[in-house]
Design a protein around this motif. Structure first.
Motif, PDB file in Angstrom:
ATOM      1  N   LEU A  50      61.352  75.012 -28.727  1.00 26.50           N
ATOM      2  CA  LEU A  50      62.473  75.941 -28.935  1.00 26.50           C
ATOM      3  C   LEU A  50      63.353  76.001 -27.694  1.00 26.50           C
ATOM      4  N   ASP A  51      62.746  76.193 -26.549  1.00 29.11           N
ATOM      5  CA  ASP A  51      63.495  76.336 -25.300  1.00 29.11           C
ATOM      6  C   ASP A  51      64.321  75.082 -25.025  1.00 29.11           C
ATOM      7  N   ARG A  52      63.697  73.940 -25.174  1.00 25.15           N
ATOM      8  CA  ARG A  52      64.384  72.676 -24.865  1.00 25.15           C
ATOM      9  C   ARG A  52      65.571  72.440 -25.817  1.00 25.15           C
ATOM     10  N   GLN A  53      65.320  72.597 -27.103  1.00 29.39           N
ATOM     11  CA  GLN A  53      66.367  72.285 -28.089  1.00 29.39           C
ATOM     12  C   GLN A  53      67.493  73.321 -28.080  1.00 29.39           C
ATOM     13  N   LEU A  54      67.133  74.567 -27.852  1.00 35.75           N
ATOM     14  CA  LEU A  54      68.161  75.612 -27.860  1.00 35.75           C
ATOM     15  C   LEU A  54      69.100  75.454 -26.664  1.00 35.75           C
ATOM     16  N   ARG A  55      68.552  75.077 -25.507  1.00 32.75           N
ATOM     17  CA  ARG A  55      69.408  74.862 -24.327  1.00 32.75           C
ATOM     18  C   ARG A  55      70.300  73.636 -24.513  1.00 32.75           C
ATOM     19  N   LEU A  56      69.828  72.661 -25.270  1.00 31.99           N
ATOM     20  CA  LEU A  56      70.673  71.502 -25.576  1.00 31.99           C
ATOM     21  C   LEU A  56      71.810  71.892 -26.517  1.00 31.99           C
ATOM     22  N   ALA A  57      71.474  72.728 -27.496  1.00 34.16           N
ATOM     23  CA  ALA A  57      72.477  73.129 -28.495  1.00 34.16           C
ATOM     24  C   ALA A  57      73.530  74.054 -27.897  1.00 34.16           C
ATOM     25  N   GLU A  58      73.110  74.947 -26.988  1.00 37.03           N
ATOM     26  CA  GLU A  58      74.054  75.902 -26.372  1.00 37.03           C
ATOM     27  C   GLU A  58      73.599  76.143 -24.931  1.00 37.03           C
ATOM     28  N   PRO A  59      74.268  75.547 -23.963  1.00 37.27           N
ATOM     29  CA  PRO A  59      73.827  75.675 -22.573  1.00 37.27           C
ATOM     30  C   PRO A  59      73.935  77.092 -21.999  1.00 37.27           C
ATOM     31  N   ASP A  60      74.772  77.936 -22.568  1.00 37.41           N
ATOM     32  CA  ASP A  60      74.927  79.294 -22.039  1.00 37.41           C
ATOM     33  C   ASP A  60      73.874  80.209 -22.667  1.00 37.41           C
ATOM     34  N   PRO A  61      72.858  80.625 -21.879  1.00 37.55           N
ATOM     35  CA  PRO A  61      71.785  81.444 -22.473  1.00 37.55           C
ATOM     36  C   PRO A  61      72.267  82.790 -22.986  1.00 37.55           C
ATOM     37  N   ARG A  62      73.441  83.234 -22.517  1.00 36.07           N
ATOM     38  CA  ARG A  62      73.949  84.529 -22.972  1.00 36.07           C
ATOM     39  C   ARG A  62      74.427  84.476 -24.419  1.00 36.07           C
ATOM     40  N   LYS A  63      74.596  83.261 -24.938  1.00 35.75           N
ATOM     41  CA  LYS A  63      75.042  83.121 -26.321  1.00 35.75           C
ATOM     42  C   LYS A  63      73.895  82.778 -27.266  1.00 35.75           C
TER      43      LYS A  63
END
Lengths: 83, 132
Positions: A50-63
């Motif tokens: 989850l962490d890896r793919q979500l950061r790839l999909a949207e680099p801004d963690p605030r979103k």
């Protein structure tokens, strides 16, 4: 940054968890679901993925936000008090 | 099996983790109380850190955890990458972000995290260690 995206993400996460808890056949049941900008972008088997793919999909963690679907988030956890 | 051991601090067990700052990618060590009384195996979180650390390390918001005892109330839980280089451990963990941490320390390693390893003094009563 507006809180609107955060609110939308959290509302969607809440609905996904409610669905997964009420319907074990839900595609989200027992999955780690990643949400970015109000949309589901990742359905993973573990936090690592989850962490890896979500950061790839949207680099801004605030979103972004994630939810471990089917978990009981109303549970209260004890942290023993330090002396 | 790789093992890491740290001297007791004020007679209490502690461990050292390494966070990665989102701004510049620099490693930033943190010392945590090793506390088997913090949460249960099923708690769904591994560490308790200052919420500022969670944000500075680019933590992804996961959910809100309700705590009682040493911390009371609802607190955000983030996915934060944590390294223990001497154990070859590098994973995102579920970290509760709190407004204040134990004095002289940077947070708490909860039972859910410690129980991923073998833990104890490994024959040295002046230290605490983890073995992968």
């Amino acid at each position: 940054m507006s809180n609107a995206i955060l609110d939308i993400n959290r509302e969607l996460a809440s609905r996904i968890n409610a669905e997964a808890r009420s319907n074990p056949q839900s595609p989200y049941a027992n999955k780690f679901v990643g949400i970015a900008n109000g949309k589901v972008v990742v359905v993973a088997d573990d936090l690592d993925e989850l962490d890896r793919q979500l950061r790839l999909a949207e680099p801004d963690p605030r979103k972004c936000c994630g939810v471990e679907a089917s978990r009981d988030y109303t549970e209260v956890h004890e942290i023993w008090r330090l002396i | 099996m790789p093992r890491a051991q740290w001297p007791l601090r004020n007679g209490r067990p502690n461990i050292e983790i390494v966070l990665t700052l989102a701004l510049d990618g620099k490693p930033s060590p943190r010392t945590l109380l090793a506390d088997t009384g913090a949460g249960s195996r099923q708690a769904g979180f591994d560490l308790i850190l200052d919420e500022d650390d969670c944000v500075l390390c680019g933590g992804l918001h996961l959910f809100t955890a309700t705590l009682r005892g040493a911390y009371k109330g609802a607190f955000p839980v983030y996915s934060v990458r944590v390294d223990l280089p001497s154990l070859g451990f590098a994973k995102p963990l579920r970290v509760v972000g709190v407004p204040s941490v134990p004095p002289g320390l940077d947070g708490i390693a909860c039972f859910g995290f410690l129980n991923r390893f073998q833990y104890g003094n490994f024959g040295d009563r002046d230290s605490f260690g983890l073995e992968a």
